[in-house]
Design an enzyme around this catalytic site. Structure first.
Site, PDB file in Angstrom:
ATOM      1  N   ASP A  20      42.406 -21.395   0.286  1.00 58.57           N
ATOM      2  CA  ASP A  20      42.674 -20.329   1.252  1.00 58.57           C
ATOM      3  C   ASP A  20      41.356 -19.612   1.552  1.00 58.57           C
ATOM      4  O   ASP A  20      41.085 -18.523   1.047  1.00 58.57           O
ATOM      5  CB  ASP A  20      43.702 -19.359   0.667  1.00 58.57           C
ATOM      6  CG  ASP A  20      44.269 -18.416   1.716  1.00 58.57           C
ATOM      7  OD1 ASP A  20      44.147 -18.713   2.916  1.00 58.57           O
ATOM      8  OD2 ASP A  20      44.856 -17.391   1.319  1.00 58.57           O
ATOM      9  N   GLU A  99      45.051 -20.550  13.061  1.00 62.10           N
ATOM     10  CA  GLU A  99      46.054 -19.533  13.389  1.00 62.10           C
ATOM     11  C   GLU A  99      46.009 -19.064  14.841  1.00 62.10           C
ATOM     12  O   GLU A  99      44.943 -18.749  15.383  1.00 62.10           O
ATOM     13  CB  GLU A  99      45.869 -18.321  12.462  1.00 62.10           C
ATOM     14  CG  GLU A  99      46.977 -17.303  12.584  1.00 62.10           C
ATOM     15  CD  GLU A  99      47.244 -16.587  11.273  1.00 62.10           C
ATOM     16  OE1 GLU A  99      47.955 -15.574  11.299  1.00 62.10           O
ATOM     17  OE2 GLU A  99      46.755 -17.036  10.219  1.00 62.10           O
ATOM     18  N   LYS A 135      49.103 -22.350  12.863  1.00 62.71           N
ATOM     19  CA  LYS A 135      49.747 -21.236  12.150  1.00 62.71           C
ATOM     20  C   LYS A 135      50.314 -20.230  13.152  1.00 62.71           C
ATOM     21  O   LYS A 135      49.615 -19.788  14.062  1.00 62.71           O
ATOM     22  CB  LYS A 135      48.742 -20.526  11.240  1.00 62.71           C
ATOM     23  CG  LYS A 135      48.427 -21.265   9.964  1.00 62.71           C
ATOM     24  CD  LYS A 135      47.399 -20.535   9.129  1.00 62.71           C
ATOM     25  CE  LYS A 135      47.984 -19.393   8.345  1.00 62.71           C
ATOM     26  NZ  LYS A 135      46.969 -18.795   7.431  1.00 62.71           N
ATOM     27  N   THR A 159      53.633 -18.644   9.030  1.00 59.35           N
ATOM     28  CA  THR A 159      53.015 -17.744   8.066  1.00 59.35           C
ATOM     29  C   THR A 159      53.661 -16.364   8.115  1.00 59.35           C
ATOM     30  O   THR A 159      54.592 -16.128   8.885  1.00 59.35           O
ATOM     31  CB  THR A 159      51.495 -17.683   8.326  1.00 59.35           C
ATOM     32  OG1 THR A 159      50.860 -16.966   7.272  1.00 59.35           O
ATOM     33  CG2 THR A 159      51.186 -17.021   9.669  1.00 59.35           C
ATOM     34  N   PHE A 181      54.629 -15.442   1.363  1.00 56.80           N
ATOM     35  CA  PHE A 181      53.532 -14.654   0.791  1.00 56.80           C
ATOM     36  C   PHE A 181      53.958 -14.001  -0.528  1.00 56.80           C
ATOM     37  O   PHE A 181      54.542 -12.912  -0.536  1.00 56.80           O
ATOM     38  CB  PHE A 181      53.093 -13.579   1.793  1.00 56.80           C
ATOM     39  CG  PHE A 181      52.120 -14.080   2.837  1.00 56.80           C
ATOM     40  CD1 PHE A 181      52.205 -15.361   3.326  1.00 56.80           C
ATOM     41  CD2 PHE A 181      51.132 -13.250   3.326  1.00 56.80           C
ATOM     42  CE1 PHE A 181      51.312 -15.825   4.292  1.00 56.80           C
ATOM     43  CE2 PHE A 181      50.232 -13.693   4.287  1.00 56.80           C
ATOM     44  CZ  PHE A 181      50.315 -14.987   4.765  1.00 56.80           C
TER      45      PHE A 181
END
Length: 324
Positions: A20, A99, A135, A159, A181
C-alpha cells in the site's frame, strides 16, 4: 496450520500480500504481488526528488493536450496516476490499483468515463487492462459505475468500504475486489465508545472483514476481499487467509522482522458452515442500512473528503508547475 520463517513469509503462504504505497523502492524491497495507490500516497511520492522525472513528463504531457490551464491540470493528474502505475507494474508481477478522483464519488457517469480514460492510457502504454484495478469509492454510484465497467472488462477495486451493506452491494454488482478498511473501523470505535483497547480477534475491523469474507465464500461470490488500512500487525495476522491484504511499508517491515508463527484464520471451507443469511439490496435499502450504521456513514464521508483534499493539494502542486 502454522508457518515457519518470518511472519511476512508465513502470511504470504495463506494470503496475497499487496504493498500500500507509491514508493517504488518500498515495493521492490518487500516483493508483494500487487500494489495499491491513492491520491494521498501519490501526493507524498510526487514531492520526493527521485520521482521528479515522472512529474516533469506528466507536466509536459498536460501542456501538450490543451491551452486551457484547468484542462492541463486534469490531463497532468491523469498522466501522473497512470505513470506511477506503469512504473509499479515493472516491479510487481500482478496488478496495480489506480484511483478515480474522490470528487466523482456521487457521479456514476463521470466515474465511468474517468475509468475508461485510465484504461485507455494504460493500454497505450502497453499495459493490459487485466493488470489494472480501477479504484472507486463504495458509494451507491461508485458501485453501480463498477457494475457497468466490469461488463466492459475493466476490473474494479471498491475502496472506502466500512459496512456489510456496502460489501453485499459490491458482490451483487460482480465487482472484482473490495477493500474493507480495518484500521479506520477501529479508529472510530476507539474514538466513539468506552472501549479503547482491543485484542486482534475482537478488533471491530477484523470482525467486520471476517464476516464479509465468510459471507462471500459461503455464497460463492466471485468478488475477492482485500483487507486494508491496518493499525498494527495483530490485525493483519488475525486475517491470515483473507484473499489479499494491502499493507503499508512500516507494517511490512515489522512483519519481515518478526518470527511470529502465523496461523491461517480465514478459510473458505469453514465459511460454508457460518450462520449468515443471504440478502439482496436495492438502492433505497442500501442507503437506509448505510445511514443506520453510524461508523460506516461517518468513515465513508470522511474518507471521501480526505482523498478529495489530497487530490486538490496535488492539483495545486501541478498547477504551480504548469504556470512556472
Amino acid at each position: 496450520m502454522a508457518t515457519s520463517g518470518t511472519a511476512l513469509d508465513g502470511l504470504k503462504q495463506f494470503t496475497t500480500v499487496v504493498a500500500d504505497t507509491g514508493d517504488f523502492a518500498a515495493i521492490d524491497q518487500f516483493k508483494p504481488t500487487d500494489a495499491t495507490t491513492n491520491p494521498s500516497l501519490l501526493l507524498a511520492a510526487a514531492q520526493l526528488s527521485q520521482y521528479q522525472g515522472l512529474v516533469t513528463d506528466a507536466i509536459q504531457y498536460g501542456k501538450s493536450t490543451s491551452d486551457n490551464l484547468e484542462e492541463q491540470v486534469t490531463a497532468t493528474m491523469d498522466k501522473l496516476f497512470v505513470s506511477f502505475g506503469v512504473e509499479i507494474l515493472k516491479i510487481v508481477p500482478g496488478r496495480v490499483s489506480t484511483e478515480v478522483d474522490a470528487r466523482l464519488s456521487f457521479d456514476k457517469q463521470a466515474s465511468i468515463e474517468k475509468a475508461r480514460k485510465f484504461t485507455e492510457m494504460y493500454e497505450k502504454a502497453g499495459i493490459s487492462r487485466e493488470r489494472v484495478l480501477i479504484k472507486l469509492g463504495s458509494t451507491w454510484e461508485g458501485i453501480k459505475a463498477a457494475e457497468v465497467l466490469e461488463k466492459e472488462g475493466i476490473h474494479c477495486n471498491l475502496t472506502l468500504l466500512f459496512s456489510f451493506a456496502q460489501a453485499v452491494a459490491c458482490a451483487e454488482a460482480n465487482v472484482t475486489l473490495i477493500s474493507p478498511f480495518v484500521g479506520r473501523i477501529l479508529d472510530w470505535h476507539v474514538k466513539n465508545t468506552e472501549k479503547k483497547v482491543y485484542d486482534p480477534p475482537e478488533d471491530p475491523g477484523v470482525v467486520s472483514v471476517t464476516k464479509i469474507y465468510n459471507y462471500y465464500k459461503k455464497y460463492d461470490y466471485k468478488t475477492v476481499v482485500m483487507g486494508a488500512s491496518f493499525r498494527n500487525t495483530g490485525e493483519i495476522t488475525e486475517l491470515a487467509g483473507c484473499d489479499l491484504l494491502t499493507i503499508n511499508p512500516a507494517l511490512l517491515e515489522k512483519l519481515k522482522l518478526s518470527d511470529e508463527k502465523v496461523d491461517k484464520k480465514l478459510d473458505p471451507e469453514k465459511a460454508k458452515g457460518e450462520d449468515l443469511t443471504k440478502i439482496t439490496l436495492n438502492e433505497s435499502q442500501f442507503r437506509w442500512l448505510q445511514n443506520e450504521d453510524a461508523m460506516a456513514n461517518d468513515k465513508l464521508s470522511e474518507g471521501i473528503r480526505k482523498f478529495a483534499a489530497d487530490a486538490i493539494k496535488l492539483e495545486e502542486v501541478i498547477r504551480a508547475k504548469l504556470s512556472s
